[in-house]
Design a protein around this motif. Sequence first.
Motif, short mmCIF file in Angstrom:
data_model
loop_
_atom_site.label_atom_id
_atom_site.label_comp_id
_atom_site.label_asym_id
_atom_site.label_seq_id
_atom_site.Cartn_x
_atom_site.Cartn_y
_atom_site.Cartn_z
N ALA A 34 34.96 38.77 36.16
CA ALA A 34 35.87 37.64 35.97
C ALA A 34 37.03 37.73 36.95
CB ALA A 34 36.38 37.64 34.53
N LEU A 35 37.88 36.73 36.93
CA LEU A 35 39.14 36.68 37.66
C LEU A 35 39.00 36.48 39.17
CD1 LEU A 35 41.16 39.53 35.88
CD2 LEU A 35 41.40 37.07 35.55
N ILE A 36 37.78 36.31 39.68
CA ILE A 36 37.61 36.13 41.12
C ILE A 36 38.24 34.82 41.58
CG2 ILE A 36 35.98 35.99 43.03
CD1 ILE A 36 36.22 38.74 41.66
N ASP A 37 38.04 33.74 40.81
CA ASP A 37 38.65 32.46 41.18
C ASP A 37 40.17 32.56 41.19
OD1 ASP A 37 36.22 31.22 41.51
OD2 ASP A 37 36.18 30.34 39.50
N GLN A 38 40.74 33.33 40.26
CA GLN A 38 42.18 33.52 40.22
C GLN A 38 42.66 34.28 41.46
OE1 GLN A 38 43.70 35.06 36.51
NE2 GLN A 38 45.62 35.73 37.44
N LEU A 39 41.90 35.28 41.87
CA LEU A 39 42.22 36.03 43.08
C LEU A 39 42.24 35.11 44.30
CD1 LEU A 39 40.31 39.45 43.02
CD2 LEU A 39 42.61 39.09 43.88
N PHE A 50 50.19 41.14 42.15
CA PHE A 50 49.48 42.38 42.46
C PHE A 50 48.20 42.45 41.64
CE2 PHE A 50 49.08 47.00 41.04
CZ PHE A 50 48.26 47.35 42.10
N TYR A 51 47.09 42.74 42.34
CA TYR A 51 45.79 42.91 41.69
C TYR A 51 45.27 44.31 41.98
CZ TYR A 51 45.49 37.81 41.09
OH TYR A 51 45.71 36.50 40.74
N LEU A 132 49.46 41.53 46.94
CA LEU A 132 49.00 42.89 47.19
C LEU A 132 47.74 43.13 46.38
CD1 LEU A 132 49.41 45.81 48.28
CD2 LEU A 132 50.88 46.23 46.28
N VAL A 133 46.68 43.61 47.04
CA VAL A 133 45.43 43.94 46.37
C VAL A 133 45.04 45.36 46.74
CG1 VAL A 133 43.01 43.32 45.99
CG2 VAL A 133 44.68 41.53 46.54
N GLY A 157 49.70 45.76 37.51
CA GLY A 157 49.28 44.42 37.94
C GLY A 157 48.13 43.87 37.12
N ILE A 158 47.47 42.88 37.68
CA ILE A 158 46.30 42.28 37.03
C ILE A 158 45.08 43.12 37.38
CG2 ILE A 158 44.82 40.23 36.91
CD1 ILE A 158 47.28 38.58 37.65
N SER A 159 44.38 43.61 36.37
CA SER A 159 43.23 44.48 36.59
C SER A 159 41.96 43.65 36.71
CB SER A 159 43.10 45.48 35.44
OG SER A 159 41.99 46.32 35.64
N VAL A 160 41.21 43.88 37.79
CA VAL A 160 39.94 43.19 38.02
C VAL A 160 38.85 44.25 38.08
CG1 VAL A 160 38.62 41.69 39.57
CG2 VAL A 160 41.11 41.40 39.36
N ARG A 161 37.92 44.19 37.15
CA ARG A 161 36.83 45.15 37.10
C ARG A 161 35.56 44.51 37.64
NH1 ARG A 161 35.82 50.59 37.10
NH2 ARG A 161 33.75 51.01 36.25
#
Length: 233
Positions: A34-39, A50-51, A132-133, A157-161
């Motif tokens: 998930a969260l790819i569109d948000q990135l 920050f991701y 920042l990623v 930050g926002i965690s993307v797994r």
Amino acid sequence: MSDPSGEKIPHQEALPLKIQDRGGFDTFVVGKSALIDQLKSSASSGEYEFYFVSGPKGCGKSHLLSALSRMVSGAFCVDMCLAGQFSPEFIDVRLPALTLIDNVEAIAGDEQWELALFALFNRWYDSQRGMLVIASANTFDNIPFLRADLNTRLGSGISVRLNPLEGEDCVKALMLRAKSRGFTLPESAAAFMVKHCRGNMSDLIALLDRIDNAQLQEMRGITVPFVKKVLNI
């Protein structure tokens, strides 16, 4: 080298530290992540965010950072697997609209690089601008930094797994990668590779390279029997 404000800017000779170009979003398959569109939205708008991206080898972390770098002109990209070849001063720079750091776990235990990363994060935080990623095979709390405050910052930050692709998603990703290289990989051949070569996407892409080279040499179409021959299955 410094700009008029006194901030250092990256040196031309440091370019080999940039992340490898793995392609854009046209060949990136999300799978169940998930969260790819948000990135993507944050990158295109220059949002201050920050991701932290984590996931095992071959799940697409480097591809994701490569795709993001293509969206924003002048992105600052660093693969920490190459950090041993350069001074930590490489990342003592004025940060642009998008900063991407891959394989951050590679500098864990190196005091000088950890200090440089800590300073970079603080500069980004204090600037109140830009995205920042940071990506790692480990979760933020499982990176063995000497400085525990680095773990804390990476967890802020926002965690993307990202999860490894499976089944149909692997097939789709292989077919898209083949198309981007200018040849057709039939779905049956891609499905055979995924079923019988149970590696991650990095391993499957390496196999795709072998098949592409073989079909160019033999000037024939790619079929399941041809894949079996190339892979000695």
